[in-house]
Every structure is written in structure tokens, then in C-alpha cells.
Motif scaffolding. Sequence first.
Motif, short mmCIF file in Angstrom:
data_model
loop_
_atom_site.label_atom_id
_atom_site.label_comp_id
_atom_site.label_asym_id
_atom_site.label_seq_id
_atom_site.Cartn_x
_atom_site.Cartn_y
_atom_site.Cartn_z
N PHE A 1 51.73 62.05 12.88
CA PHE A 1 50.65 61.13 13.28
C PHE A 1 50.02 61.61 14.59
CE2 PHE A 1 49.56 57.50 16.03
CZ PHE A 1 48.49 57.01 15.31
N TYR A 2 50.86 61.93 15.58
CA TYR A 2 50.34 62.37 16.89
C TYR A 2 49.56 63.69 16.76
CZ TYR A 2 53.04 58.94 19.63
OH TYR A 2 53.55 57.80 20.19
N LEU A 3 50.10 64.64 15.98
CA LEU A 3 49.42 65.94 15.84
C LEU A 3 48.06 65.76 15.15
CD1 LEU A 3 52.46 68.22 14.88
CD2 LEU A 3 51.03 68.45 16.92
N SER A 4 48.01 64.90 14.14
CA SER A 4 46.74 64.67 13.43
C SER A 4 45.75 64.00 14.37
CB SER A 4 46.95 63.79 12.20
OG SER A 4 48.00 64.31 11.43
N LYS A 5 46.24 63.07 15.18
CA LYS A 5 45.39 62.36 16.14
C LYS A 5 44.81 63.36 17.15
CE LYS A 5 45.71 58.52 19.25
NZ LYS A 5 46.44 57.89 20.20
N LEU A 6 45.64 64.27 17.63
CA LEU A 6 45.21 65.28 18.60
C LEU A 6 44.13 66.17 18.00
CD1 LEU A 6 46.02 66.20 21.49
CD2 LEU A 6 47.51 67.88 20.43
N LYS A 7 44.33 66.55 16.71
CA LYS A 7 43.37 67.44 16.04
C LYS A 7 42.00 66.75 15.89
CE LYS A 7 45.77 69.42 12.48
NZ LYS A 7 45.98 70.14 11.27
N ARG A 8 42.06 65.43 15.61
CA ARG A 8 40.81 64.68 15.42
C ARG A 8 40.06 64.51 16.74
NH1 ARG A 8 44.07 61.32 12.18
NH2 ARG A 8 44.18 59.80 13.86
N GLY A 9 40.81 64.66 17.85
CA GLY A 9 40.22 64.58 19.21
C GLY A 9 40.12 63.19 19.69
#
Length: 247
Positions: A239-247
Motif C-alpha cells: 500500500f505504501y509503495l503504491s501510494k509513493l508511486k502515485r505521488g
Amino acid sequence: MIAVIPAAGIGQRMGAALPKQYLECAGATLLDHTISALFAESRIQKIYIALQPDDHWFASSRYVGSEKVERVDGGDTRSASVLNALSVALATFSNDVLVAVHDAARPCLPPEVLRKLLDVAYEFPAQGALLAIPVRDTVKYVADTAALNVGNSSSVSSYGQLPIIARTLDRENIWLAQTPQVFRLGDLQRALVLAEQHGVGITDEASAMEARGIQPILVPGSRMVMKVTDPEDLELIEFYLSKLKRG
Ligand SMILES: Nc1ccn([C@@H]2O[C@H](COP(=O)(O)OP(=O)(O)OP(=O)(O)O)[C@@H](O)[C@H]2O)c(=O)n1
Ligand SMILES: C[C@](O)(CO)[C@H](O)COP(=O)(O)O
């Protein structure tokens, strides 16, 4: 400045078929996410990755062949892995260069959090700096006995032996250490060697510096910089990695 990623652990608590740093999550291995966070920071000239000498998984990393990334042998403990990497780095870089040590197992490192840490480390190179977060819960110090005491007697619960409270700590001054932890290369290498010689238990770089009388600076990190330790952590890190990628 340079970076060291200790990535020679076996991930025993994860219990996966391969070391946890090679688990795929949000489109890449955890290790590649970790490397990419440091790779993107222009102040970091070189990244040393400490791996088990017989590691055959790293060969598939997207960073193999990059001039900025160098594989080195890790050791039996995290601090031995870091120390090996520092010794290799000292053949190329001077004592005064800053080194950021960052766990492979902390793949989510927001760029603005890293920037803030490096800014502080450049301001206070002799003290060094690390990411950390203040404790939010009430903190219990547990008694030595593992048995569950009921009144004057001691018994084992239906869930086995459970710890009991000795006292409640004042959480005001308690922070949890994260990584990166940034120090001068020569200072950190000396501190880790002395800790090893004196049998001082070291679980992070700051502990080795503290043993030399240094008081490193804590820079507020983020819960996203969590350490992936057991299977329960995988959903949250995705969840955190996907959130970071989305910016
Ligand atoms: N001999 C070791 C042990 C650990 N590490 C690294 O240190 C970091 C933090 O360690 P931890 O999360 O405890 O990883 P493991 O040792 O792999 O996990 P476990 O204790 O569950 O086996 C990880 O990036 C791990 O790869 C290392 O480089 N060399
Ligand atoms: C360095 C560290 O990430 C600080 O929290 C942590 O101590 C490393 O984990 P370990 O399980 O103690 O090796």
C-alpha cells in the motif's frame, strides 16, 4: 556522499522461500525499491550493496551494471555487513565523506524525507543524523519472568506463557530508530570496529557512535519507512509503495 545498503540477511522471521529483500511487491523486488530511493538522490554518488557471498538473486536486479551501484560481501550480522561495505568504500572515498546506511528491508523512503535527513547531516557532519519516529503508544517494560502472575501465584495462560508488566516508561523521550543513518565514513568505521572489539551490542549505526560519546540528531521520519519483518507487513508495504508511486 555515498550509501550502504545492508542486504545480506536471510529474512528468518518472514519465513519465505527466498530472502525477504527479493520478494516482489508493487512491481519490483523490495531491494530494487530500496536502491531506487537512494539512486534518485543526486547527492549520493555511489551505493554499496552488502550481499551474502553466494547470493544469486541480485543478478536479476535492474541495477546490475550501473556504475553507481557496487556489490560487496556481507557478514554474519548486520553490523558486520555494514563494516565490510565501509572497508571497501574506504579504498575509494576519504574519511570525511558522509555515508548513509539504509536497510534493504525499508523499501519505502519518500524523497522529501531523505532530502531533509541529508540536509541535516550536511549541517552537522560530526554528530551525524538518522530518521526516527516518536513512540505514540503507552510503553510497558516487561518483567524478567515470562510467567503470567495471578495474585501471588504464577500460572501459564491458555495461550501459553505471557509477559507481565514491571513498569510503565515515560514515552516523552522515546523514539524508534529507522534508517537511513548518516555519519562520516571514517568515524563510523572506527566506531563499528571499536564496538566489535569491546563486545558492545550494536543494532544500528547510531549505537556505535553513541558508545563513542557522540549524540546523533534524530530527524522525524515517517511510518512509511517501516521495516518489513514478517508476512503481516507485506500488505501494508505494498500500500505504501503504491501510494509513493502515485505521488
Ligand atoms: N547478516 C546480516 C543480517 C541482516 N542484514 C540486513 O540488515 C537489515 C535489517 O535486518 P533484518 O530486518 O533483521 O533482516 P534479516 O536479518 O534478514 O531478518 P531476520 O532477522 O528475520 O532473519 C536487512 O536489510 C538485512 O538484509 C545484513 O545485511 N546482514
Ligand atoms: C537499524 C534498524 O533498522 C533500526 O531500527 C534495526 O535495528 C535493524 O533491525 P535488526 O532486526 O535489529 O537487525
